[in-house]
Design an enzyme around this catalytic site. Structure first.
Site, PDB file in Angstrom:
ATOM      1  N   ASP A 160       0.412  -1.023  -0.337  1.00 55.58           N
ATOM      2  CA  ASP A 160      -0.115   0.441  -0.334  1.00 55.58           C
ATOM      3  C   ASP A 160       0.830   0.935  -0.508  1.00 55.58           C
ATOM      4  OD1 ASP A 160      -2.411   1.640   0.311  1.00 55.58           O
ATOM      5  OD2 ASP A 160      -1.942   1.850   2.526  1.00 55.58           O
ATOM      6  N   GLU A 196      14.708 -14.259   0.247  1.00 57.41           N
ATOM      7  CA  GLU A 196      15.152 -15.657   0.696  1.00 57.41           C
ATOM      8  C   GLU A 196      14.274 -16.498   0.760  1.00 57.41           C
ATOM      9  OE1 GLU A 196      16.469 -14.642   4.697  1.00 57.41           O
ATOM     10  OE2 GLU A 196      17.255 -12.718   4.458  1.00 57.41           O
TER      11      GLU A 196
END
Length: 530
Positions: free
Chosen positions: A213, A265
């Protein structure tokens, strides 16, 4: 020489699941209510996964379902690592993710890093701690101008009124949105540590990525200089950094690099940013190799139903990603803008044009975001004033109606509100009786319905070889029309926004948005050819 691990990472990203995916935006409050309280929830979404699988979408984007006082319907987050009881609990989230994955559907969730709720424990601690405290440094507290009675600068809230609110001890705090949404101070390292914790929390629970957002927000310029009086202040306007220092500050890119480092990751995790910026060059910066995977480009949302306007939006959007390894992202509606059926003229005309634009959008290379209900042809609803809840309505002094009209719940079945959305008697926003003809039930077996068009188009987009290739070439076309071909696959898409039929390009019709007239393309119609 480059390390083999780097080469493998590049190859994996070029074939990543999200590069040509169709995402379905679930406005959680309005999708499906499982417990009869009139508000949609996570179990409601899980109960409708069969529908989403039938529709043919690849992934979901869930709007915020975190603990919140709901001053901005969940975008005022009090605890970003828990589910608000209104929507369920963490176990309900886990069940939803597991079942969606079993259906072959990815799940991405909204991330709200620009601000918190004023009920967040940090903000409450800041109010108690007073001026100059470490607690206040997590937000933007300032002394006022002059004798302290004037806001620290002239910034306005996107929701109307000043972007500053004064607290009891005389200081002011910054909120680019509602006063219940104080902006976080991203110069404070605690904010970064906490966001990283939030990212890992949801990724470890099986989330496949994030929609960020206000991705052009977060960072604030040094000294918080005044904004130019010519700068537009409302939501849904492309921000010009030369006039408006509230957004798109250069420091925001360091934040996105931190987010990307965490996402890297987790194999196959992705992030898309809500980026309302004016210049393509500034938009492209968010899509550098170590920042966002995708960016919402809102040119198509802002385009009129006019062939030249739509073509310019397409060209601009493709140009914005031409020099980065990121596909274009297309959308026609979301929870912050007027639904496109209404933007295109409302009623039968608006639906006809919306059908045409659905084929245009789904013919384009890249990623598509479908807003819940657009596949049913839902228009905006002119709600009575008593029903309006958007903070824009309140902050504007009841002069701007806000975004509630595009957030009315989804009609599923039956001939009376709430149309199967809830087992209760009503819904959090009232549903119009005339939606009886727009329910999922009424459209599912109707081959001429908007829902059937979307299902056909999504199936073809996923399976037909003509949709290959990442670039377009344009044909010559009569005024008010355009036609493009997907390089690599050969799909042709033609659109007629004029007032008279025009000859079809050569090829066999694969799908049309409306009835065809022999070898002519009628007005307000689009067609796919191979």
């Amino acid at each position: 020489m480059r390390r083999s691990a780097d080469v493998h990472a590049e190859i994996a990203e070029k074939s990543a699941w999200w590069r040509d995916a169709v995402f379905y935006q679930v406005y959680v409050r309005s999708f499906a209510d499982s417990d009869g309280d009139g508000v949609g929830d996570l179990e409601g979404i899980r109960s409708r996964l069969g529908y989403l699988e039938l529709l043919g979408v690849d992934a979901l984007w869930l709007t915020p379902f975190y603990r919140s006082p709901m001053a901005d319907h969940g975008y005022d987050v009090a605890d970003p690592r828990d589910v608000d009881p209104l929507f369920g609990d963490l176990a309900a989230f886990d069940r939803l993710v597991a079942d969606a994955h079993n259906c072959g559907i990815k799940v991405t969730v909204d991330l709200v890093p620009n601000h918190s709720s004023d009920q967040h424990e940090w903000f409450q601690a800041a109010l108690r701690a007073g001026p100059g405290s470490a607690e206040r440094d997590r937000y933007h507290f300032r002394d006022g101008r002059g004798d302290g009675s004037q806001p620290p600068n002239n910034w306005t809230s996107v929701f109307g009124g000043p972007a500053w609110t004064r607290v009891a001890d005389g200081q002011w705090y910054l909120h680019l949105f509602a006063p219940q949404q104080p902006d976080l101070n991203w110069a404070n390292p605690e904010i970064r540590v906490d966001l990283e914790r939030t990212l890992r929390f949801w990724l470890d629970r099986g989330a496949d990525g994030f929609r960020i957002d206000v991705a052009h927000g977060m960072a604030k310029p040094y000294g918080l200089p005044d904004m130019d009086s010519r700068a537009p202040v409302r939501a849904g306007v492309l921000h010009d950094n030369t006039l408006d220092p509230r957004f798109d500050d250069e420091g925001v890119h360091e934040i996105h690099r931190m987010i990307r480092k965490v996402l890297d990751e987790y194999p196959n995790a992705m992030a898309i940013g809500e980026i309302w910026v004016k210049e393509n060059e500034r938009f492209t910066r968010y899509l550098r190799a170590d920042e966002l995977h995708l960016g919402f480009n809102f040119r198509l949302v802002e385009a009129d139903f006019d062939a030249d306007s739509v073509r310019a939006a397409i060209d601009s959007s493709l140009a914005a990603v031409a020099y980065v390894d990121s596909p274009a992202t297309w959308t026609l509606s979301n929870h912050d803008v007027v639904r496109h059926v209404t933007r295109y003229g409302d009623g039968l005309l608006g639906r006809q044009r919306a059908r045409a634009m659905a084929l245009v959008e789904l013919a384009l290379p890249g990623v598509v975001y479908v807003y819940n209900g657009e596949e049913l042809g839902l228009p905006n609803v002119e709600l009575p004033e008593w029903a309006l809840q958007d903070p824009i309505w309140l902050r504007s002094g009841h002069t701007e109606r806000g975004r509630d009209g595009c957030r009315v719940p989804i009609p599923w079945e039956g001939d009376q509100p709430p149309f199967g959305f809830s087992s209760g008697a009503g819904s959090w926003l009232p549903m119009p009786h005339e939606w009886a003809g727009l329910t999922v039930e009424s459209q599912l077996e109707d081959p001429g319905s908007m829902l059937s068009l979307y299902r056909q188009a999504l199936e073809l987009r996923k399976t037909h070889p003509s949709f290959a290739g990442e670039s377009l070439e344009w044909y010559g076309a009569p005024p008010g029309c355009f036609a493009f071909r997907r390089k690599g696959g050969g799909l042709i898409c033609a659109l007629n926004t004029g007032s008279a039929p025009v000859p079809l390009p050569p090829g066999q019709v694969l799908l049309a948005s409306g009835p065809m007239a022999a070898d002519q393309l009628p007005p307000d119609t689009a067609v796919w050819l191979v």
